[in-house]
Design a protein around this motif. Structure first.
Motif, short mmCIF file in Angstrom:
data_model
loop_
_atom_site.label_atom_id
_atom_site.label_comp_id
_atom_site.label_asym_id
_atom_site.label_seq_id
_atom_site.Cartn_x
_atom_site.Cartn_y
_atom_site.Cartn_z
N ALA A 157 0.83 -1.20 0.00
CA ALA A 157 0.00 0.00 0.00
C ALA A 157 0.86 1.25 0.00
CB ALA A 157 -0.93 0.00 1.21
N LEU A 158 0.49 2.21 -0.84
CA LEU A 158 1.11 3.53 -0.86
C LEU A 158 0.03 4.53 -0.51
CD1 LEU A 158 3.49 5.45 -1.49
CD2 LEU A 158 2.67 5.50 -3.88
N ILE A 159 0.22 5.25 0.60
CA ILE A 159 -0.78 6.17 1.12
C ILE A 159 -0.21 7.58 1.08
CG2 ILE A 159 -2.41 6.60 2.99
CD1 ILE A 159 -2.44 3.69 1.79
N LEU A 160 -0.84 8.46 0.29
CA LEU A 160 -0.34 9.82 0.12
C LEU A 160 -1.40 10.85 0.48
CD1 LEU A 160 1.40 9.39 -3.38
CD2 LEU A 160 2.40 9.05 -1.10
N VAL A 198 -9.73 16.18 3.01
CA VAL A 198 -9.28 14.99 3.74
C VAL A 198 -7.95 15.39 4.39
CG1 VAL A 198 -8.64 12.54 3.59
CG2 VAL A 198 -10.42 13.46 2.07
N THR A 199 -8.04 15.90 5.60
CA THR A 199 -6.87 16.49 6.24
C THR A 199 -5.80 15.45 6.53
OG1 THR A 199 -7.98 16.28 8.37
CG2 THR A 199 -8.15 18.41 7.26
N ALA A 200 -4.55 15.84 6.25
CA ALA A 200 -3.44 14.89 6.34
C ALA A 200 -3.21 14.39 7.76
CB ALA A 200 -2.17 15.53 5.79
N LYS A 201 -3.17 15.30 8.73
CA LYS A 201 -2.81 14.91 10.10
C LYS A 201 -3.73 13.83 10.63
CE LYS A 201 -2.15 16.79 14.77
NZ LYS A 201 -3.09 15.85 15.42
N GLU A 202 -5.02 14.10 10.66
CA GLU A 202 -5.98 13.17 11.24
C GLU A 202 -6.07 11.87 10.45
OE1 GLU A 202 -6.92 17.25 12.60
OE2 GLU A 202 -6.55 16.34 10.62
N ASN A 203 -6.14 11.98 9.12
CA ASN A 203 -6.37 10.79 8.30
C ASN A 203 -5.14 9.89 8.22
OD1 ASN A 203 -9.21 10.74 6.94
ND2 ASN A 203 -8.59 12.89 7.06
N LEU A 204 -3.95 10.47 8.12
CA LEU A 204 -2.76 9.63 8.07
C LEU A 204 -2.51 8.96 9.42
CD1 LEU A 204 -0.22 11.57 5.82
CD2 LEU A 204 -1.85 9.77 5.21
N GLU A 205 -2.87 9.63 10.50
CA GLU A 205 -2.78 8.97 11.82
C GLU A 205 -3.64 7.71 11.85
OE1 GLU A 205 -3.82 11.89 14.72
OE2 GLU A 205 -1.85 12.86 14.70
N GLY A 206 -4.82 7.77 11.22
CA GLY A 206 -5.69 6.59 11.15
C GLY A 206 -5.07 5.48 10.32
N TRP A 207 -4.52 5.84 9.17
CA TRP A 207 -3.85 4.84 8.33
C TRP A 207 -2.68 4.20 9.08
CZ3 TRP A 207 -5.18 2.92 3.59
CH2 TRP A 207 -6.10 3.62 2.80
N TYR A 243 2.76 15.52 1.95
CA TYR A 243 3.47 16.54 1.19
C TYR A 243 3.09 17.93 1.71
CZ TYR A 243 4.16 12.87 -2.35
OH TYR A 243 4.49 11.72 -3.02
N PRO A 244 4.07 18.70 2.18
CA PRO A 244 3.78 20.09 2.57
C PRO A 244 3.26 20.88 1.36
CG PRO A 244 5.96 19.41 3.32
CD PRO A 244 5.48 18.34 2.39
N ASN A 245 2.30 21.76 1.63
CA ASN A 245 1.81 22.73 0.64
C ASN A 245 0.95 22.16 -0.48
OD1 ASN A 245 3.23 24.86 1.97
ND2 ASN A 245 5.10 24.19 0.95
N LEU A 246 0.64 20.86 -0.42
CA LEU A 246 -0.22 20.30 -1.47
C LEU A 246 -1.66 20.18 -0.98
CD1 LEU A 246 1.82 17.54 -3.34
CD2 LEU A 246 1.93 20.04 -3.50
N PHE A 295 6.35 15.78 -9.07
CA PHE A 295 7.10 14.94 -8.14
C PHE A 295 6.21 13.89 -7.46
CE2 PHE A 295 6.25 18.99 -5.87
CZ PHE A 295 5.49 18.54 -4.78
N VAL A 296 4.91 14.15 -7.39
CA VAL A 296 3.98 13.13 -6.87
C VAL A 296 3.89 11.99 -7.87
CG1 VAL A 296 1.61 12.64 -6.14
CG2 VAL A 296 2.68 14.83 -5.54
N LEU A 297 3.77 12.32 -9.14
CA LEU A 297 3.74 11.29 -10.19
C LEU A 297 5.02 10.45 -10.15
CD1 LEU A 297 2.35 13.44 -13.14
CD2 LEU A 297 1.08 11.75 -11.81
#
Length: 451
Positions: A374-377, A385-394, A409-412, A437-439
């Motif tokens: 799995a690759l989770i970005l 879909v806020t990064a902090k809360e959702n990535l903590e769940g993943w 990714y900062p600023n995305l 760079f994401v691609l």
């Protein structure tokens, strides 16, 4: 003296017959945003007619109630929209003026010509790979879904990726405000040796079925059918077919990966990692805060919608949830000022089976079952879909899976564009569809884990 009078008369004649007919495009300059606005002016039987488009709002061909053009001055009015516009035609190709709506005034200048967004990443034919329009069947739903399959040149066998769209009625390119994210992703991956299938949501564009009555689980069945379709194509390696999902598509990827052991990998772009009711509350808070709402209003809205979502979650019946929401709003003194119309509008969210099912979803159980790579970005300026809360769940629920890679990714923003605020109203203004760079990160991960 006669020559001067004649010259003056010619000037007056030319200005009186200045051409206002045609297409004019501009942008309403509201605070922190430029909202594209397109005007189409025609003349029939000596009378002007005008229609307007608001591309960012998905509104096209609205006939305006009143239009006048006199002495190089354009005047528009539509009482239904509480709007007026006054502008001066200069040099035949520019109208400079003011758009007024609801007591507020905004600068709106037009230039003559068709509206076109600048999308420098959008791939253009001829392509350096094979591309084919295809259809495949969801046998359970008895519908055919239409899409585009791109494959590298050569005999194969190629690893393959199924692209699954986010929420809302999406076409195969997941086109949003002129950005064709899935076209850009498919082009990049295919050039790097991967077959890619992208398809129209059921009931959208060339796909059969009813979009409005479908839930996330129905869309997941469509994605399963896409995977099964690829398994029968001889140029594709049937053991190396995975899913890349964006937003709700990331949720669909986790549903399928938890159920099917024949799915070797998933890629989630801004997919949910926490219960959807919590995700929606955080999303609501971040967007309303960025919009300038007071802390008092923010807290009141959080309290209200937390209760509404709680009622929906505990009631598997949408009708019962609807009645309970109405009963709560009528009995709680906090909401005594709400009219019956407002109460009905708040309760009406249960009328969407998709939304009610969506709110009841919690990814925890599915994430704990995923053993696929799995690759989770996520973008750190994503307000949907806020990064902090959702990535903590993943991170928490994929802790058992040593084959998972999680990155922010900062600023995305939600579309993986570099953004100032991350707000949805920026999506159309940004020319980049998805940061290169994401691609590259996606391709690098695929090469190391799949190819």
């Amino acid at each position: 003296m006669k020559n001067f009078i004649l010259f003056f008369a010619l000037l007056f004649s030319f200005s009186s017959f200045a051409q206002i007919e045609g297409t004019w495009n501009g942008a309403i300059e509201i605070p922190n945003q430029k909202l594209p606005f397109v005007l189409h002016i025609t003349k029939e039987n000596g009378q002007y007619k005008a229609t307007s488009d608001s591309p960012d709002q998905g509104v096209y061909g609205i006939e305006l109630q009143e239009i006048r053009f006199e002495n190089n001055k354009l005047y528009l009015k539509d009482a239904r929209m509480y709007m007026t516009y006054e502008g001066d035609l200069t040099n035949g190709n520019t109208i400079n003026g003011t758009f007024k709506q609801g007591g507020q005034s905004f600068k709106l200048n037009f230039t003559k010509g068709e509206f076109k967004r600048n999308r420098p990443q959008e791939p253009q034919p001829p392509f350096s790979y094979k591309t084919e329009d295809v259809t495949f069947e969801n046998k359970e739903a008895k519908i055919k879904l239409a899409g585009t399959l791109t494959m590298p040149n050569g005999k194969g066998k190629f690893p393959a990726v199924v692209l699954v769209t986010g929420s809302g009625a999406q076409d195969r390119n997941e086109e949003i405000l002129g950005h064709k994210s899935f076209l850009v992703i498919a082009d990049h991956l295919t050039k790097n040796g991967y077959a890619v299938l992208r398809y129209d949501d059921r009931g959208v564009a060339a796909s059969e079925g009813d979009f409005e009555s479908a839930t996330t689980y129905n869309f997941a069945n469509d994605a399963k059918s896409a995977v099964d379709f690829l398994k029968n194509i001889k140029e594709i390696d049937s053991k190396k077919i995975g899913i890349l999902g964006h937003s709700e598509g990331g949720m669909i990827a986790q549903i399928i990966a938890a159920e099917r052991k024949d799915l070797p990998f998933i890629i989630s772009l801004a997919g949910p990692g926490i219960s959807i009711d919590e995700l929606m509350l955080v999303q609501k808070y971040e967007i309303e805060k960025a919009s300038g709402l007071s802390n008092e209003v923010l807290e009141a809205n959080q309290k209200l919608f937390r209760k509404i979502y709680e009622i929906i979650k505990k009631n598997p019946s949408n009708d019962i949830a609807n009645k309970e929401i109405k009963s709560f709003l009528k009995s709680d003194p906090t909401y005594k000022e709400l009219s019956d119309k407002q109460i009905n509008e708040l309760a009406s969210i249960t009328e969407s089976n998709w939304f009610a099912t969506f709110i009841r979803y919690n990814p925890e159980n599915n994430l704990k079952k995923i053993n696929a790579k799995a690759l989770i970005l996520n973008g750190e300026k994503d307000v949907q879909v806020t990064a902090k809360e959702n990535l903590e769940g993943w991170i928490k629920d994929l802790s058992h899976n040593k084959k998972a890679t999680i990155k922010s990714y900062p600023n995305l923003n939600h579309l993986f564009q570099s953004a100032k605020t991350g707000m949805p109203n920026e999506y159309g203004e940004i020319e980049t569809t998805i940061e290169p760079f994401v691609l590259e990160d996606i391709t690098k991960w695929l090469n190391e884990n799949v190819k």
